[in-house]
Write an enzyme that holds these catalytic residues in place. Sequence first.
Site, PDB file in Angstrom:
ATOM      1  N   GLU A 458     -11.049 -71.260 -50.098  1.00  0.00           N
ATOM      2  CA  GLU A 458     -12.182 -70.745 -50.872  1.00  0.00           C
ATOM      3  C   GLU A 458     -11.726 -70.183 -52.220  1.00  0.00           C
ATOM      4  O   GLU A 458     -12.079 -69.065 -52.589  1.00  0.00           O
ATOM      5  CB  GLU A 458     -12.927 -69.679 -50.076  1.00  0.00           C
ATOM      6  N   ASN A 522     -15.634 -74.898 -45.289  1.00  0.00           N
ATOM      7  CA  ASN A 522     -16.072 -73.725 -44.536  1.00  0.00           C
ATOM      8  C   ASN A 522     -17.594 -73.698 -44.621  1.00  0.00           C
ATOM      9  O   ASN A 522     -18.146 -73.615 -45.723  1.00  0.00           O
ATOM     10  CB  ASN A 522     -15.486 -72.454 -45.151  1.00  0.00           C
ATOM     11  N   TYR A 528     -25.026 -67.448 -43.124  1.00  0.00           N
ATOM     12  CA  TYR A 528     -25.123 -66.851 -44.467  1.00  0.00           C
ATOM     13  C   TYR A 528     -26.229 -67.499 -45.307  1.00  0.00           C
ATOM     14  O   TYR A 528     -26.714 -66.903 -46.259  1.00  0.00           O
ATOM     15  CB  TYR A 528     -23.808 -66.996 -45.225  1.00  0.00           C
ATOM     16  N   TRP A 614     -14.696 -70.297 -36.648  1.00  0.00           N
ATOM     17  CA  TRP A 614     -14.305 -69.029 -37.245  1.00  0.00           C
ATOM     18  C   TRP A 614     -14.940 -67.937 -36.430  1.00  0.00           C
ATOM     19  O   TRP A 614     -16.145 -67.790 -36.494  1.00  0.00           O
ATOM     20  CB  TRP A 614     -14.769 -68.960 -38.711  1.00  0.00           C
TER      21      TRP A 614
HETATM   22  C1  GCB Z   1     -14.935 -67.495 -45.061  1.00  0.00           C
HETATM   23  C2  GCB Z   1     -13.543 -67.081 -45.307  1.00  0.00           C
HETATM   24  C3  GCB Z   1     -13.028 -66.190 -44.213  1.00  0.00           C
HETATM   25  C4  GCB Z   1     -14.082 -65.180 -43.826  1.00  0.00           C
HETATM   26  C5  GCB Z   1     -15.297 -65.906 -43.335  1.00  0.00           C
HETATM   27  C6  GCB Z   1     -16.441 -64.971 -42.960  1.00  0.00           C
HETATM   28  O1  GCB Z   1     -15.398 -68.475 -45.527  1.00  0.00           O
HETATM   29  O2  GCB Z   1     -12.678 -68.144 -45.501  1.00  0.00           O
HETATM   30  O3  GCB Z   1     -11.869 -65.564 -44.658  1.00  0.00           O
HETATM   31  O4  GCB Z   1     -13.626 -64.283 -42.884  1.00  0.00           O
HETATM   32  O5  GCB Z   1     -15.769 -66.744 -44.314  1.00  0.00           O
HETATM   33  O6  GCB Z   1     -16.467 -64.483 -41.841  1.00  0.00           O
HETATM   34  O7  GCB Z   1     -17.307 -64.724 -43.797  1.00  0.00           O
END
Ligand code: GCB
Length: 903
Positions: A458, A522, A528, A614
Site C-alpha cells: 500500500e 488488498n 471499509y 487479513w
Molecule cells: C491494510 C494494510 C494493513 C492493515 C489493514 C487493515 O490494507 O495493509 O496493514 O492492517 O489494511 O486492517 O485496515
Amino acid sequence: MSSRIHRLNATRLRRIPAAAAIAVGVVSGAASGAWAGERADLPLGAGWRFHQGDVAPGKQGGPEAPAFNDRGWASVSLPHTWNHLGGTAQRTADYNATRGAGWYRLRFTPPANYAGRKVWLQFDGASINAEVWLNGVKLGAHQGAFGRFRFDATAALKMGKPNVLAVRTDNSSPAAAGSPTAEVIPMSGDFFLFGGLYRAVSLIATDPVHIDMMDSGGPGVYAHTASLDGAAGIEVDSRVTNDGAKAQPVVVKTAIVDAAGATAASDSQPLTVAPGTVAEPQQTLTVPNPHLWDGRSDPYLYQVVTRVETAQGQLLDQVTQPLGIRSFRFDPDQGFFLNGKHVALHGVSRHQDRPGKGWAISPADQAQDMDIMLDLGINTLRLAHYQHDQAIYDLADKDGVVVWAEIPLVNRTAPETPEGDKGVTSPGFAANAESQLRELIKQNYNHPSVVTWSIGNEVNLMAAAGHGVSNARPLLTRLNQAAYELDHTRPTTMADCCEPWPDQPKPGVDRVAEITDLLGYNRYQGWYYDKAEDLGPVLDRLHALHPRLPLAVSEYGAGGALSQHTDQVQAGTSQGGVVYPKGHFHPEELESRLHEIWWAQLKARPYLWGTFIWTMFDFASDSRTEGDMIDTNDKGLVSYDRTVKKDVFFFYKADWSDQPVLHLNGRRYVDRAYPVTDVEAYSNAASARLSLNGRDLGAAACPDHVCRWPAVHLDAGDNVLTATAEIKGQSVSDSITWRFAGKPDEIHIRAGASAGLISAAGARYGSDAFATGGEPHDRNPAPEQGRPDKTIPPVTGTPDPKLYETYRAGAFGYRVPVPAGRYQVTLRFAEPMLAAGARAFDVAANGHVVLQHLDVAAEAGGPLAALDRTVTVEVTGDGGLALDFRPVTGPALVSAIDVVPAR
Ligand code: GCB
C-alpha cells in the site's frame, strides 16, 4: 564426499557437528577443550540489565562505558521489549507505548575455546535501530527492526575476563522531528513497532577461514534448483572468507543429504583463499530422482551441508541449510502451479506480536502459531509486513506452507517532511529500503517455502487518503531490480491498495501495478467501502486491466469483537444495522457473514494465484480504538492471546481442512434478544441435525459449509443446542447454551441498528432483524465512530433518545415471527431532518392500512422529536405479523417496533 553425513535434526547455525560422523550437539558456552573446527554458538539470552530511555553520562561515562554503574537497572532476559499494549478494553497498569531509546547491558565471559578464533556478535533482530559497544569499543550500528545482523567482535573481545556488551536500541517514531529513524522503513503502518532486543543475541566463534559471516546476515551458502528434469541440478554458491594473514588452500565440500541422512549428491572444490578476501566457489550437484518438496502434501526436505576443510582434511567451518527441490510458476489466468500441478493457494497474513510479549515471542510461540494455522488448513502464508524470525520460515519449510515474504515498505515511499509527504524518496531512505530487501533475500534465500519477494505494501495509501503525493515508481523499480539481482529464481510481488481506475485518475496517486512480476490487491469491499458482493466484479475488472499479471488478493478481512453481537447479519444486503469499521461495535457475526460472501467470490476465481485473509491473529495497533478493544486490530480469525477461535475460523476450516468440522455459531452471544432466531453451524458435513433442550429440530443441509435452521423458537431460560453429523464415517457433535430471559410472545426491534439496547422501561430490543427492503441509517454515527459529536442534538420527548437515532428508511417491510393472537404494535418514529410536509407514508399491518399519510415531523411538532403510534392487530395462522411501510412523499421510516400481546 566419501563418508555419509549423519542426519541433522535441526538445520540452522546452532547445531552443527564437528565432523561428518559425530552426533549433533550444541556447543555450549561452558564447553571448553580443543577447537575442532566447529562453529561455537553461545546464546546471550540471560543476565541482561535494561533501562528505558537515555541516561546522562556520569563520571564513568555513559552506558556504553564498561565501568558504568547499571545496578539500578532492571534485570531482564531476551527476547525483550519494554512496550506493552493491545488486546485489552482499557489501558492496563503495565501499558507502555513509549517509543524512543532502550539500553541493554550484559556482562559475560567468553568460553575458553573462543581464544584465537574470529568472534561474531549476532543479533536476530533489534528494534528499530541498534548501536553496539563491546568493552567500550563501538562495533557498529544497524537500522531496521527485522533483519539479522552481525558484527566482528574479535578485536574488542577479552578472553578469560568479563566483557561488557552495551546496546542502545531506538524505536523512535520516524515522524518525530530529527528522529534517528526518519529514513528507516516503515514510515508508518497499522501495527505497533515494539522496541528492544526482541529476538535472540548470540556470540559465535569461527576459524579465521570461514563461511562468510558478513553477507547481510545471510548464511554464506546459497542453493537453488537450477534444473529439474528427471534429475535435479542444484547450484550452490558459497562465500569463503579468509580473515587470516596468509593465503589458505582449502577444499569446499558440499553434500546434499536426504531426510534419512544419506548423501544424495556431493562435490569437492579445491581453491586458495587469499588473505583478506572472500572466495565465491560455485558448485553444481546433481540429485538423481529427487524427492520433491511438494507443499503440504509432502514437504520433503534435503539439507545442503557445506564444509570448508584444509587440504589435509581438517575442518575449518561448516554450514547446513535447508533445501527443498521444487518448481513453481504463476499463470495470469490459472494461478499457481507447484511441481507442474495446480494448487489453489489459500491462507492468511500473520503479524508476529502477542499480548504481554509484543514482538518478544519464543520459539514455542512460533510453533503454536504455526500449529493453529495448520489446523485452520492454510497452504500459504503472507508474513506481513516485514521479515519474521527464522523459526517461522523453518516451520513453513517443514510443513509445506508456501510463503510470501516481504519488506516493511508500507504506506509511503518517502520520508516525512515538515510539509508532509512530498513523494521525494531521499537517498538514505532508498538505501535503507534496499538494505532491508537485501537482508530479507539473503537470509531467507534457502527456504523452499518462500516463492515470492514482496517489495511493498500500500505504498500510495497516504497519498490516496489525501496526505501528500505518491511518487512510488522510481523506488519500486529500483527495488524490483535489486531483488532480481539478489535472486533470479523467484518473482517479485507487492500489495496494492489504491490503484486509480484509468477513467478516474486521482491526482497525486501514482499507479504502481506492473512493476513487479506478480501483484496482490488488498480488498475491503463491504468493510471499509462498497458492498461485500462487489469484491468479485472489482477483481474481474482488475484482471481485465492487467491481463498478463498474475493477481492475488493479498488482504481481505473485517473486525470481529468477541464480546459484541448482532441478531441478524446480512452484510452487503440492506438487512441488519449499520456497522462502522472504525467504530466501537464490531459484531463477531458480521465478520463471519462478510467472509462467507467474500470467500464464495474468491473461490470462484481460479485466476487468483493466492488469497490471504487479513489476519490470522488480532494484533497491536496503537492507532485503533475499535470494537471492544483499544490499540488492537481485531480482524483476526483468532484472538490476540491465541485462546479463542472466532466463529469464522471454523468457516474456513470446514472448507480447507481434512478434519471433521461441526461448529455451532454464536456461542459467545449467550443472552439472546429474540425468542425466534436462525441457528447456524459451520461444517464440512453434507447435512447436520439440531436439537434444542433435547427436542429434535431436524436435519439441515450444509451448502458451502453453512448449515442453517431458520426461525428456531427458543425456550424461556436455558437453551441447550446440540448439532450432530456424520463426517467421513465419524460422528461429531457440538453443543452451546443460549439464554432467553424475555417473554416468548414479545418482540422489540431496534430498526437500523446493529446493536441491541435495553430501554429505560427495561424492554430488551434486539438489533435490526426480520426486515426486507429499505436501508439502515444512523442519524448520529459520531459516537460509534469514536468521535462523540455533541453538536447533534438528542431526540426529545422520550427517555430513550438513542432508540430513535437509528432507523430503517425506504419502501420496506418487517415479517415479525409471532404466534397467532391479538397484539399491540407500537411503532416509534423520529423525523431525522425534514420539516413537516416533506415526508409522508402509510403503514399496513397484515395487509390493512393502520397508519395513513403519516407525517412524523408534523405530528411530533418538528424533526428530532419522538413520535409513538400504537395499533392493535389480529394475527391469524402461523405467518406472523407483516408490517409494510409504503412511501407516499419521500422514503418511509421507522426507528423501533414493539409487538406485545394485547392484554
Ligand atoms: C491494510 C494494510 C494493513 C492493515 C489493514 C487493515 O490494507 O495493509 O496493514 O492492517 O489494511 O486492517 O485496515
